[in-house]
Scaffold this motif. Structure first.
Motif, PDB file in Angstrom:
ATOM      1  N   VAL A 206      43.353  27.779  85.845  1.00 11.85           N
ATOM      2  CA  VAL A 206      42.752  26.386  85.998  1.00 11.85           C
ATOM      3  C   VAL A 206      41.152  26.527  85.993  1.00 11.85           C
ATOM      4  O   VAL A 206      40.311  25.786  85.484  1.00 11.85           O
ATOM      5  CB  VAL A 206      43.267  25.517  86.843  1.00 11.85           C
ATOM      6  N   GLN A 207      40.806  27.387  87.208  1.00 10.61           N
ATOM      7  CA  GLN A 207      39.404  27.451  87.663  1.00 10.61           C
ATOM      8  C   GLN A 207      39.064  28.737  88.085  1.00 10.61           C
ATOM      9  O   GLN A 207      39.883  29.439  88.328  1.00 10.61           O
ATOM     10  CB  GLN A 207      39.293  26.472  88.686  1.00 10.61           C
ATOM     11  N   VAL A 208      37.731  29.051  88.400  1.00  6.82           N
ATOM     12  CA  VAL A 208      37.052  30.094  89.041  1.00  6.82           C
ATOM     13  C   VAL A 208      37.409  30.006  90.435  1.00  6.82           C
ATOM     14  O   VAL A 208      37.529  28.983  91.168  1.00  6.82           O
ATOM     15  CB  VAL A 208      35.549  30.309  88.872  1.00  6.82           C
ATOM     16  N   LEU A 209      38.242  31.075  90.857  1.00  3.48           N
ATOM     17  CA  LEU A 209      38.529  31.236  92.458  1.00  3.48           C
ATOM     18  C   LEU A 209      37.528  31.612  93.300  1.00  3.48           C
ATOM     19  O   LEU A 209      37.256  30.951  94.204  1.00  3.48           O
ATOM     20  CB  LEU A 209      39.957  32.027  92.648  1.00  3.48           C
ATOM     21  N   THR A 210      37.062  32.608  92.882  1.00  5.68           N
ATOM     22  CA  THR A 210      35.794  33.226  93.813  1.00  5.68           C
ATOM     23  C   THR A 210      35.296  34.394  93.219  1.00  5.68           C
ATOM     24  O   THR A 210      35.634  34.972  92.107  1.00  5.68           O
ATOM     25  CB  THR A 210      36.663  33.763  95.060  1.00  5.68           C
ATOM     26  N   GLU A 211      34.175  34.821  93.795  1.00  3.24           N
ATOM     27  CA  GLU A 211      33.408  36.145  93.266  1.00  3.24           C
ATOM     28  C   GLU A 211      33.647  37.134  94.460  1.00  3.24           C
ATOM     29  O   GLU A 211      33.553  37.013  95.771  1.00  3.24           O
ATOM     30  CB  GLU A 211      32.086  36.024  93.270  1.00  3.24           C
ATOM     31  N   LEU A 212      34.121  38.267  94.067  1.00  2.00           N
ATOM     32  CA  LEU A 212      34.190  39.469  95.170  1.00  2.00           C
ATOM     33  C   LEU A 212      33.181  40.488  95.012  1.00  2.00           C
ATOM     34  O   LEU A 212      32.809  40.968  93.922  1.00  2.00           O
ATOM     35  CB  LEU A 212      35.528  40.418  94.839  1.00  2.00           C
ATOM     36  N   SER A 213      32.563  41.048  96.145  1.00  2.00           N
ATOM     37  CA  SER A 213      31.574  42.149  95.960  1.00  2.00           C
ATOM     38  C   SER A 213      32.174  43.155  96.818  1.00  2.00           C
ATOM     39  O   SER A 213      33.374  43.316  97.060  1.00  2.00           O
ATOM     40  CB  SER A 213      30.214  41.550  97.006  1.00  2.00           C
ATOM     41  N   LYS A 214      31.355  44.311  96.819  1.00  2.00           N
ATOM     42  CA  LYS A 214      31.844  45.781  97.145  1.00  2.00           C
ATOM     43  C   LYS A 214      32.755  45.689  98.622  1.00  2.00           C
ATOM     44  O   LYS A 214      32.364  44.887  99.532  1.00  2.00           O
ATOM     45  CB  LYS A 214      30.764  46.318  97.426  1.00  2.00           C
ATOM     46  N   GLY A 215      34.083  46.367  98.554  1.00  2.00           N
ATOM     47  CA  GLY A 215      34.718  46.362  99.689  1.00  2.00           C
ATOM     48  C   GLY A 215      35.582  45.165  99.898  1.00  2.00           C
ATOM     49  O   GLY A 215      36.593  45.199 100.908  1.00  2.00           O
ATOM     50  N   LYS A 216      35.552  44.479  99.043  1.00  2.00           N
ATOM     51  CA  LYS A 216      36.423  42.880  99.235  1.00  2.00           C
ATOM     52  C   LYS A 216      37.743  42.925  98.294  1.00  2.00           C
ATOM     53  O   LYS A 216      37.685  43.238  97.109  1.00  2.00           O
ATOM     54  CB  LYS A 216      35.531  41.757  98.767  1.00  2.00           C
ATOM     55  N   ARG A 217      38.672  42.458  98.887  1.00  2.00           N
ATOM     56  CA  ARG A 217      39.885  42.147  98.264  1.00  2.00           C
ATOM     57  C   ARG A 217      40.404  40.892  98.112  1.00  2.00           C
ATOM     58  O   ARG A 217      40.360  40.056  99.151  1.00  2.00           O
ATOM     59  CB  ARG A 217      41.025  43.122  99.029  1.00  2.00           C
ATOM     60  N   LEU A 218      40.994  40.340  97.043  1.00  2.00           N
ATOM     61  CA  LEU A 218      41.539  39.143  96.914  1.00  2.00           C
ATOM     62  C   LEU A 218      43.286  39.277  96.854  1.00  2.00           C
ATOM     63  O   LEU A 218      43.648  40.177  96.130  1.00  2.00           O
ATOM     64  CB  LEU A 218      40.911  38.457  95.664  1.00  2.00           C
ATOM     65  N   GLN A 219      43.935  38.516  97.534  1.00  2.00           N
ATOM     66  CA  GLN A 219      45.182  38.527  97.417  1.00  2.00           C
ATOM     67  C   GLN A 219      45.550  37.055  96.916  1.00  2.00           C
ATOM     68  O   GLN A 219      45.564  36.190  97.618  1.00  2.00           O
ATOM     69  CB  GLN A 219      45.910  38.659  98.622  1.00  2.00           C
ATOM     70  N   TRP A 220      46.115  36.896  95.854  1.00  2.00           N
ATOM     71  CA  TRP A 220      46.568  35.661  95.349  1.00  2.00           C
ATOM     72  C   TRP A 220      48.052  35.595  95.170  1.00  2.00           C
ATOM     73  O   TRP A 220      48.854  36.306  94.662  1.00  2.00           O
ATOM     74  CB  TRP A 220      45.992  35.472  93.915  1.00  2.00           C
ATOM     75  N   ASN A 221      48.706  34.383  95.805  1.00  2.00           N
ATOM     76  CA  ASN A 221      49.874  34.248  95.616  1.00  2.00           C
ATOM     77  C   ASN A 221      50.554  33.761  94.449  1.00  2.00           C
ATOM     78  O   ASN A 221      50.069  32.650  94.094  1.00  2.00           O
ATOM     79  CB  ASN A 221      50.397  33.218  96.799  1.00  2.00           C
ATOM     80  N   ILE A 222      51.503  34.373  93.967  1.00  2.00           N
ATOM     81  CA  ILE A 222      52.022  34.044  92.440  1.00  2.00           C
ATOM     82  C   ILE A 222      52.796  32.675  92.618  1.00  2.00           C
ATOM     83  O   ILE A 222      52.860  31.871  91.645  1.00  2.00           O
ATOM     84  CB  ILE A 222      52.919  34.972  92.035  1.00  2.00           C
ATOM     85  N   ASN A 223      53.381  32.350  93.772  1.00  2.87           N
ATOM     86  CA  ASN A 223      54.278  31.151  93.832  1.00  2.87           C
ATOM     87  C   ASN A 223      53.576  29.756  94.061  1.00  2.87           C
ATOM     88  O   ASN A 223      53.810  28.846  93.410  1.00  2.87           O
ATOM     89  CB  ASN A 223      55.165  31.290  94.866  1.00  2.87           C
ATOM     90  N   ASP A 224      52.393  30.161  95.025  1.00  4.20           N
ATOM     91  CA  ASP A 224      51.863  28.544  95.236  1.00  4.20           C
ATOM     92  C   ASP A 224      50.288  28.406  94.661  1.00  4.20           C
ATOM     93  O   ASP A 224      49.630  27.677  95.224  1.00  4.20           O
ATOM     94  CB  ASP A 224      51.867  28.268  96.691  1.00  4.20           C
TER      95      ASP A 224
END
Length: 315
Positions: A206-224
Motif C-alpha cells: 500500500v505505502q512506503v513504510l520507512t527508510e533504513l540506514s546503516k545498522g538499522k533493522r526492520l521487522q514487519w509482521n506478516i499477519n497485521d
C-alpha cells in the motif's frame, strides 16, 4: 533425439497434441531434471547465451490449461523444461510475435551457502535452503527479483538509473546501491530487512513504510502489517554469510530458527527453563555437524537431548 525434434515435441506437448507414448517421453525428461544445481548465469561466459534464451510467461497458462497435474511443483518445473533439451538449467521457446521472457530460479541446497553474481555484477549470498527468482527483464528498466523463501544478502552494484528491488511476500525493499540483508520464511511471523551500509526504502503493498540506514533493522509482521525498527550488530546478522553460526545471548527460538535455516532440522523442547535460557555460540558451519553443535550446547547448559531424524528434542 536432435534438439530440433525435442523442441517440436515439447511444443506439441504444451499444445495438447501428443499421444501417450510422447507424454511419457516428456514426463521422463521432467523426472530426469536435477533442479538442485544453480543456474550458471552469473558466469561471464554464460551471460550472452542466457539472454538469448527465452520463455513466454504464457507458457504457464498453456501448461495449466493442458491438463490437471497432481503436483504444483511439476507445473513450475515445466516452465524450465528446456534444461532437458539443451543440458542446462534453463530453456528457450521462441515466439516471434511477442517479447520473450525467461524465468531464472536459484536455490542454495540445505547445508550450503551459495554466492554468485547477477547480470549487473550485484553480488548475492543465499543462506541454506533459500530460493530467489528473476527474469530476463532484469536490468532493462529496473533490477527486480523475488525472494521466494529464506535469507539473502546483497551487495548492490550502484546504478542511479535502475533501482534494485527485492520483493519478499508483500514487502518490497528498494535501493540504488548498498549492502543489505532480507529474511523471509513462510513459517516465521515476520520479514526482516537489515542494512549493512547505505540506505534502503521499504514498502508494503500500500505505502512506503520507512527508510533504513546503516545498522538499522526492520521487522514487519506478516499477519497485521505492523513493524518496528531497531539496531542489529553486523557480526551477528551476517555470520552465516561467512560460514559461521554466531549466537550472542540468543533466545531458544532464535537458536531453533538458525539450526532450521542452516541444517534443516527442527529443535523442540517442553522444558520452560530450557526455553527461557539464552545461548552463546560460534561454530564454522562447513566444519561442524548439527549433532556436534547440539552436544556442545547441551554440555555447556547442562541439558540432555535426543535426535530422531530431522527433529532434535532438548530436555
Amino acid at each position: 533425439m536432435k534438439l530440433h525434434n525435442r523442441l517440436k515435441l515439447l511444443r506439441h506437448y504444451l499444445a495438447g497434441k501428443t499421444n501417450k507414448e510422447q507424454d511419457k517421453l516428456v514426463d521422463d525428461w521432467y523426472h530426469s531434471v536435477d533442479d538442485t544445481k544453480p543456474i550458471g548465469l552469473w558466469q561471464q561466459e554464460g551471460k550472452r547465451s542466457a539472454i538469448k534464451g527465452s520463455i513466454h510467461l504464457q507458457i504457464l497458462e498453456q501448461i495449466s490449461q493442458k491438463k490437471v497435474v497432481p503436483m504444483r511443483g511439476r507445473i513450475v518445473a515445466a516452465a524450465c523444461m528446456a534444461s532437458l533439451l539443451i543440458g542446462a538449467s534453463w530453456f528457450f521457446l521462441v515466439n516471434h510475435d511477442k517479447q520473450p521472457v525467461t524465468c531464472f530460479t536459484i536455490t542454495a541446497p540445505s547445508g550450503e551457502i551459495r554466492q554468485f553474481l547477477l547480470p549487473d555484477s550485484t553480488q548475492v549470498w543465499l543462506k541454506s535452503g533459500t530460493t530467489i527468482q528473476y527474469s530476463s527483464q532484469y536490468g532493462k528498466q529496473n533490477r527486480r527479483l523475488d525472494l521466494i523463501e529464506g535469507e539473502a544478502f546483497f551487495e548492490v552494484k550502484n546504478d542511479e538509473t535502475r533501482p534494485f528491488i527485492v520483493k519478499a511476500g508483500k514487502l518490497e525493499t528498494k535501493v540504488l546501491g548498498t549492502a543489505f540483508n532480507v529474511q523471509a520464511y513462510r513459517n516465521r511471523p515476520a520479514i526482516q530487512v537489515w542494512v549493512q551500509q547505505g540506505r534502503v526504502q521499504v514498502s508494503d503493498s500500500v505505502q512506503v513504510l520507512t527508510e533504513l540506514s546503516k545498522g538499522k533493522r526492520l521487522q514487519w509482521n506478516i499477519n497485521d502489517g505492523h513493524f518496528r525498527v531497531d539496531s542489529l550488530h553486523w557480526k551477528q546478522a551476517l555470520g552465516w554469510r561467512d560460514g559461521i553460526l554466531l549466537l550472542e545471548a540468543a533466545t531458544f527460538s532464535e537458536l531453533a530458527n538458525e539450526l532450521q535455516g542452516i541444517y534443516g532440522v527442527t529443535l523442540v523442547t517442553s522444558d520452560v527453563n530450557i526455553r527461557n535460557q539464552h545461548y552463546d555460540a560460534k561454530f564454522f558451519i562447513r566444519k561442524t555437524s548439527v549433532s556436534d553443535i547440539i552436544a556442545t550446547l547441551a554440555e555447556v547448559h547442562g541439558i540432555r537431548y535426543k535426535i530422531q531424524g530431522k527433529t532434535i528434542t532438548l530436555y
